[in-house]
Design an enzyme around this catalytic site. Structure first.
Site, PDB file in Angstrom:
ATOM      1  N   PHE A 374       0.794  -1.228   0.000  1.00 14.80           N
ATOM      2  CA  PHE A 374       0.000   0.000   0.000  1.00 14.80           C
ATOM      3  C   PHE A 374       0.827   1.279   0.000  1.00 14.80           C
ATOM      4  O   PHE A 374       0.424   2.279   0.599  1.00 14.80           O
ATOM      5  CB  PHE A 374      -0.967   0.007   1.195  1.00 14.80           C
ATOM      6  CG  PHE A 374      -1.581  -1.336   1.478  1.00 14.80           C
ATOM      7  CD1 PHE A 374      -2.306  -2.002   0.507  1.00 14.80           C
ATOM      8  CD2 PHE A 374      -1.405  -1.959   2.708  1.00 14.80           C
ATOM      9  CE1 PHE A 374      -2.857  -3.252   0.757  1.00 14.80           C
ATOM     10  CE2 PHE A 374      -1.955  -3.201   2.962  1.00 14.80           C
ATOM     11  CZ  PHE A 374      -2.676  -3.855   1.989  1.00 14.80           C
ATOM     12  N   CYS A 375       1.971   1.269  -0.679  1.00 13.78           N
ATOM     13  CA  CYS A 375       2.851   2.447  -0.722  1.00 13.78           C
ATOM     14  C   CYS A 375       3.197   2.939   0.683  1.00 13.78           C
ATOM     15  O   CYS A 375       3.321   4.142   0.927  1.00 13.78           O
ATOM     16  CB  CYS A 375       2.230   3.573  -1.544  1.00 13.78           C
ATOM     17  SG  CYS A 375       2.040   3.184  -3.289  1.00 13.78           S
ATOM     18  N   ALA A 376       3.329   1.993   1.605  1.00 14.22           N
ATOM     19  CA  ALA A 376       3.732   2.304   2.981  1.00 14.22           C
ATOM     20  C   ALA A 376       4.631   1.166   3.446  1.00 14.22           C
ATOM     21  O   ALA A 376       4.346   0.492   4.436  1.00 14.22           O
ATOM     22  CB  ALA A 376       2.517   2.457   3.884  1.00 14.22           C
TER      23      ALA A 376
END
Length: 450
Positions: A374-376
Site C-alpha cells: 500500500f505504498c507504505a
C-alpha cells in the site's frame, strides 16, 4: 514496545447487524463486471482508499461546467471569464470546507503527493523536519530525501506513535512535523489537534497528509491549529486530476516557484524574473479548472451531510468488516480494534498469497480490494506484512451488502477453496483459465476521427 500486530484472539461468531445503506450516490454503483467462471456480477468496490468513485453530484457538476470551459485568468472572452470565476470560486469553496484562515492560501495541485512535494521544497534551508515511519510514501519520501529529516519508529498504536512524536518534538530542534491524519494501512487516526499544539509549543509547525482522513472526517485547520493540509480529489470522490495544499502562505511565498512557466510571473525581462506570490506562484501553466470545480463540488456535498453522518456510516461498516473477517479460520485482521479509525481494514489469510486471494475475489466474485504493501513499505514491514496484506476500504457509496459479499467470499476461499486454479499470468496473479474479456477490450475503443 509490543511487536504483536495481529488480532490476539478470535472473537465470538458475528451476530446479525442492521443493514447499512450507501450514504451518497456514486457513479458506477450499478456497474456490472464479467466473472472468470462465466456470468457477471455487480462490482463491489472495496478499494476506496486507493481511488474513490465520483460522487453523482460531482459528475453532474462537471457535465454542467464542461460546455463553458475555456482559458482562465488571461482570456477576454466571456467563457474565459466564466471559467476564471469557476476556478476562483472552487478555491474559496475548498478553503471554506477546510476552515482555512483569512490569510491562508489554497494552491491547486495534481494530488496529495504533488502538494507535499511542493511543501517540502518550501521548507526554509536548514530547517529540521520530523516524521514517523508509519507514513504513506507521499508523506515520507519527500522528507526522507533530506539529511535534515528525522524519521522515528512508530508505536504499537496511534496513541503510542503520538507520544513518541511529542517526546521528539520536545527536544526543540524541529521546524516542521509531518503526519498523516489517518493510516492507509490500518485506518488509525492520529490526534491532530494535540500534535499541533505539541508542535507549536516546541516552536514547530505541522503539515497533515489528509488523503485518507478527509473522505471520512471533517477537518478545520483553524480550529485544529493545523498549518498545512494536503488532499487529493481522487480520494475525495472527485477523480478529475486535482488536489490541493491549504495553509500558511509565508513559506510558500518565500520559496522558489514549484514550476517555472506562464501565470507564475509578474514580469519577465532579458535578465530577470519577478515571480507572483500566493497561489499563482506555484500554479504555472494552464490549471486543471474541471478538476478544481469537481473537488469543490465534492467538498460542498460532503459538507452538507448531517453532523456525524460520515462517522456513523463508516463505523458501522468497519465493525461489520472486522467482526466478519476475524471470525473466519486462518484470517487475521491487522490492528483490528484501534481507539479511533476510519473505514480501512487490512487482513491476511494464513498460508496464501495475498495476490492470489485478491485475484480470486475479483475473478470469481466481482469484488475489488487492494493487495500489497500500500505504498507504505516501512510501516507494512513493521506490522509483519513483508509479503503484503489485503486491504478492504469503504466509502460513502459502500453498503453492508458489499461487506457481506466480501466476508462470504473470503469464507468460501478458506473453507472450500476457489473454483479456478490460480497462478502468475504475465507477471500478475490471476486464474489460469479466464472467461473474461481482456481489460483493454472490455469497453469499446474510442471511435477514430476523420
Amino acid at each position: 514496545m509490543s511487536t504483536s500486530t495481529l488480532s490476539p484472539s478470535r472473537p465470538a461468531p458475528r451476530a446479525a447487524c442492521r443493514p447499512v445503506a450507501p450514504l451518497l450516490p456514486v457513479v458506477g454503483a450499478d456497474t456490472v463486471v464479467p466473472l472468470a467462471t462465466g456470468g457477471t456480477a455487480t462490482y463491489a468496490n472495496l478499494d476506496n482508499a486507493a481511488s474513490a468513485p465520483a460522487l453523482s453530484a460531482v459528475a453532474a457538476r462537471v457535465a454542467q461546467v464542461l460546455p463553458h470551459y475555456a482559458s482562465v485568468h488571461r482570456g477576454a472572452g466571456y467563457l474565459s471569464r466564466v471559467s476564471t470565476a469557476l476556478f476562483e470560486q472552487a478555491r474559496e469553496q475548498v478553503g471554506r470546507f477546510l476552515g482555512a484562515r483569512a490569510d491562508d492560501v489554497v494552491v491547486f495541485t495534481r494530488s496529495t503527493t504533488d502538494a507535499l512535494d511542493l511543501l517540502s521544497r518550501a521548507v526554509p534551508a536548514g530547517a529540521r523536519v520530523l516524521v514517523a515511519d508509519v507514513e504513506h510514501h507521499a508523506n515520507l519520501l519527500p522528507w526522507q530525501r533530506s539529511a535534515a529529516t528525522t524519521v522515528v519508529r512508530g508505536g504499537a498504536d496511534a496513541e503510542e506513535t503520538a507520544a513518541l512524536l511529542e517526546a521528539e518534538l520536545a527536544t526543540g530542534q524541529y521546524a516542521l512535523l509531518a503526519v498523516a491524519g489517518a493510516s492507509n494501512v490500518t485506518g488509525e487516526v492520529l490526534p491532530l489537534r494535540r500534535l499541533a499544539r505539541a508542535a507549536h509549543a516546541a516552536g514547530a509547525r505541522i503539515a497533515v497528509d489528509g488523503a485518507q482522513l478527509l473522505p471520512h472526517r471533517r477537518v478545520d485547520v483553524g480550529r485544529d491549529e493545523i498549518d498545512w493540509i494536503a488532499l487529493s480529489g481522487h480520494k475525495l470522490y472527485a477523480p478529475f486530476g486535482a488536489g490541493a495544499l491549504v495553509g500558511r502562505r509565508d513559506w510558500l511565498d518565500a520559496a522558489e516557484p514549484y514550476l517555472a512557466g506562464g501565470g507564475a510571473t509578474l514580469d519577465v525581462s532579458h535578465d530577470a524574473v519577478r515571480w507572483a506570490s500566493g497561489p499563482d506562484r506555484h500554479e504555472a501553466g494552464s490549471p486543471n479548472v474541471i478538476g478544481a470545480v469537481a473537488l469543490a463540488q465534492a467538498c460542498a456535498t460532503l459538507a452538507a451531510l448531517p453532523d456525524g453522518a460520515l462517522e456513523r456510516h463508516e463505523g458501522a461498516l468497519r465493525a461489520q468488516l472486522v467482526d466478519g473477517l476475524s471470525a473466519l479460520p486462518g484470517v487475521e485482521v491487522v490492528r483490528a480494534h484501534p481507539a479511533d479509525a476510519v473505514g480501512v481494514v487490512t487482513f491476511t489469510v494464513a498460508g496464501r498469497s495475498v495476490s492470489e486471494v485478491a485475484a480470486y475475489l475479483s475473478a470469481e466474485h466481482g469484488i475489488g480490494v487492494r493487495d500489497g504493501r500500500f505504498c507504505a513499505h516501512r510501516f507494512a514491514n513493521s506490522l509483519g506484512l513483508v509479503a503484503g496484506g489485503l486491504r478492504a476500504s469503504t466509502g460513502v457509496g459502500t453498503g453492508s451488502a458489499d461487506v457481506e459479499r466480501l466476508v462470504a467470499a473470503v469464507e468460501r476461499f478458506v473453507t472450500t477453496g476457489p473454483e479456478l486454479e490460480y497462478g502468475l499470468v504475465d507477471g500478475h496473479w490471476g486464474p489460469l483459465t479466464d472467461a473474461r474479456p481482456a481489460p483493454e477490450t472490455f469497453l469499446d475503443p474510442v471511435t477514430e476521427l476523420g
